[in-house]
Write a protein that holds these residues in place. Structure first.
Motif, short mmCIF file in Angstrom:
data_model
loop_
_atom_site.label_atom_id
_atom_site.label_comp_id
_atom_site.label_asym_id
_atom_site.label_seq_id
_atom_site.Cartn_x
_atom_site.Cartn_y
_atom_site.Cartn_z
N GLY A 282 37.50 33.63 52.13
CA GLY A 282 38.17 32.34 51.87
C GLY A 282 38.97 32.40 50.59
O GLY A 282 38.41 32.49 49.51
N SER A 283 40.29 32.35 50.71
CA SER A 283 41.15 32.40 49.54
C SER A 283 41.61 30.99 49.18
O SER A 283 42.00 30.20 50.04
N GLY A 284 41.57 30.69 47.86
CA GLY A 284 42.10 29.40 47.38
C GLY A 284 41.42 28.23 48.06
O GLY A 284 40.19 28.10 48.06
N GLY A 285 42.21 27.36 48.69
CA GLY A 285 41.68 26.16 49.31
C GLY A 285 40.71 26.42 50.45
O GLY A 285 40.00 25.50 50.88
N HIS A 286 40.65 27.64 50.94
CA HIS A 286 39.68 27.97 51.98
C HIS A 286 38.30 28.29 51.40
O HIS A 286 37.30 28.25 52.12
N HIS B 36 46.85 33.88 42.67
CA HIS B 36 46.13 33.48 41.44
C HIS B 36 44.92 32.61 41.75
O HIS B 36 44.39 31.96 40.85
N ALA B 37 44.50 32.63 42.97
CA ALA B 37 43.35 31.80 43.36
C ALA B 37 42.07 32.62 43.36
O ALA B 37 42.09 33.85 43.32
N ALA B 38 40.96 31.88 43.38
CA ALA B 38 39.66 32.55 43.55
C ALA B 38 39.49 32.89 45.03
O ALA B 38 39.96 32.17 45.92
N LEU B 39 38.80 34.00 45.26
CA LEU B 39 38.63 34.52 46.62
C LEU B 39 37.14 34.66 46.89
O LEU B 39 36.45 35.45 46.24
N LEU B 40 36.64 33.85 47.83
CA LEU B 40 35.21 33.86 48.14
C LEU B 40 34.95 34.84 49.28
O LEU B 40 35.56 34.73 50.36
N LEU B 41 34.04 35.78 49.03
CA LEU B 41 33.70 36.81 50.02
C LEU B 41 32.22 36.73 50.33
O LEU B 41 31.38 36.99 49.46
N ALA C 290 41.63 36.94 42.62
CA ALA C 290 42.50 37.87 43.34
C ALA C 290 43.41 38.63 42.39
O ALA C 290 43.84 39.75 42.67
N SER C 291 43.67 38.02 41.22
CA SER C 291 44.55 38.67 40.24
C SER C 291 43.78 39.57 39.29
O SER C 291 44.37 40.33 38.52
N GLY C 292 42.46 39.46 39.30
CA GLY C 292 41.64 40.20 38.34
C GLY C 292 41.17 39.33 37.19
O GLY C 292 40.25 39.70 36.46
N THR C 293 41.79 38.17 37.00
CA THR C 293 41.42 37.28 35.89
C THR C 293 41.28 35.86 36.40
O THR C 293 42.19 35.33 37.06
#
Ligand code: GLY
Ligand code: MN
Ligand code: MN
Length: 480
Positions: free
Chosen positions: A265-269, A285-290, A310-313
């Protein structure tokens, strides 16, 4: 040779089946060499299953028990979903053969166990060509019944022999996976059997813990494989689908497959709890939930979640959410040890979450009121459970009653997840704009040991700085 000549007579009906043509069936039946095939079992499978049968026998003296591997459901027309054997059946037998049935009949001091397996149709058997499920022309040379008996150390009979014993099964306890057989023979699909199996499966033996370790280790490697694909998924617009496919391929290669539907799930997902559609882009630039777990070939599964930048920061807001979830996670982990009630980790983590949300001005009531059974306002942002037993099923032992699960004391050998999170949906009007569309979950797999606990998935960091460093390392070293 032309087939033109056969067309007009069959117009308006089905094309003739090859199996109805004697010259063909006679021809295909002969001149095949013998191919010896042995069951491909993880070492230790048979011994573990025998010990499990002994435990069930002791728990249900005098009861006839029927358990089944089950049948793959139809996907469409004559295509089925991939088969995955019923977990309790696997726990009792170590066998993963579709349609196989275990019968345990009581005798003085225990039970006699017989495993009924569909015999493969070999060259010369009627089904060799005509049976697409078990004919070796279709499914390839397969282990025979003596090979299964050798490998599993259990009496094995052809499934066809079960019909002669059906009258004995009237009133037997049947597992849910054996429901159609139970209906036919008058056995009882038994809640007591399901609950007993669920309770027995709760404490893992050393072999099972080893399988879970392998599943977790393979999953940790899978997380790295996925993170290494993030730059490509962004640059080439391949999106969540690519990362889902990357993990699922890894799981299939190094285990049996994913232990549950992979969540990317990336960003809003990311705040969407069961985001298994995985059809969006990777937002740079979003958080990515795995949330991804490898199921080992023995069918024991891991269940692990990390939320990576996703960007590393992480952005400031993403990091603050991650920090709060990490504090809740640590509070929960600190309560996993023998003698502590299962639910205590849940309450400890929820206290941290409620306090943190209060400090951000997101609770409409006091922390105490939110935490009271009649409140639960904080659960708006964390509406799911934050842990469960783990084993052959991702939500293992789900048929146990409250007093054996939620309200029971932890004991060595229990394996469970701890998985607090915060889910700030994009369209949640209670939230300030900077928090909308951020979802963070931290999920570890934890073994209760004699003196405390061991985080099996500890190779993945849980602090934001550690997650960033781990992610940056992977972003900089793409898969070949
Ligand atoms: N992935 C399913 C769960 O976390 O429970
Ligand atoms: Mn879980
Ligand atoms: Mn999970």
């Amino acid at each position: 040779m032309t087939e033109t000549g056969i067309r007009p007579p069959y117009a308006g009906s089905r094309y003739p089946r090859l199996a109805q043509i004697p010259a063909f069936t006679e021809c295909i039946a002969r001149d095949w060499d013998t191919v010896p095939v042995f069951p491909d079992l993880v070492a230790g499978t048979a011994e573990a299953a025998a010990a499990h049968r002994d435990r069930l026998s002791a728990a249900l003296p005098g009861r006839t028990v029927v358990a089944s591997a089950g049948t793959a459901p139809v996907r469409n027309d004559d295509s089925n979903y991939g088969f995955r054997a019923d977990s309790s059946f696997v726990w009792l037998t170590g066998c993963q053969s579709e349609d196989a049935v275990l019968v345990m009949t009581p005798r003085a001091g225990g039970h006699d166990a017989v495993l009924y397996i569909p015999a493969p149709f070999r060259p010369g058997d009627d089904g060799f060509f005509s049976n697409a499920a078990h004919g070796e022309l279709w499914v390839g040379p397969s282990a025979g019944l003596p090979e299964w008996a050798d490998a599993l150390g259990i009496a094995v009979q052809p499934l066809s022999a079960l019909s002669a014993r059906e009258s004995e099964l009237r009133g037997a306890f049947a597992s849910r996976a054996a429901a159609s057989l139970a209906a036919r023979v008058g056995a009882e699909v038994s809640d007591e059997l399901e609950r007993t199996l669920s309770n027995l499966r709760m404490v893992k033996d050393d072999w099972e813990v080893g399988q879970l370790r392998d599943a977790v280790d393979a999953s940790v490697a899978g997380f790295a494989a996925v993170a290494r694909e993030v730059p490509r998924a962004i640059a080439e617009g391949l999106g969540e689908r690519w990362l889902q496919g990357t993990f699922d391929r890894h799981a299939r290669t190094f285990g049996n497959g994913p232990g549950y539907s992979t969540i990317v799930g990336s960003g809003g997902h990311a705040p969407i709890l069961h985001w298994v559609r995985c059809d969006g882009p990777i937002v740079p630039h979003a958080a990515l939930l795995l949330d991804m777990g490898v199921e080992a070939r023995s069918l024991y599964t891991a269940d692990v979640t990390r939320t990576i930048p996703a960007s590393g920061t992480f952005s400031t807001a993403q990091r603050e959410v991650h920090d709060l979830v990490e504090r809740a996670h640590r509070a929960g982990l600190a309560l996993i040890r023998p003698g502590v009630e299962y639910l205590d980790f849940h309450f400890a983590a929820m206290e941290v979450i409620a306090q943190g949300l209060h400090d951000w001005g997101l609770l409409p009531v006091s922390v105490d009121e939110a935490l009271s059974p009649q409140g639960q306002h904080h659960r708006r942002y964390l509406a799911c459970g934050i842990g469960h037993h783990l084993g052959l099923d991702v939500h293992d032992c789900s048929q146990s009653h409250y007093e054996d699960y939620m309200g029971a004391d932890l004991v060595p050998g229990v394996v469970m997840t701890v998985e607090p999170g915060l889910y700030f949906h994009q369209h949640d009007l209670t939230l300030p704009p900077e928090l909308r569309g951020i979802g963070v979950r931290l999920e570890d797999d934890v073994l209760v040991t004699a003196r405390g606990s061991e985080v099996l998935s500890a190779a993945l960091p849980i602090d934001a700085a550690g997650v960033e460093a781990w992610t940056l390392d992977k972003l900089e070293t793409p898969n070949r």
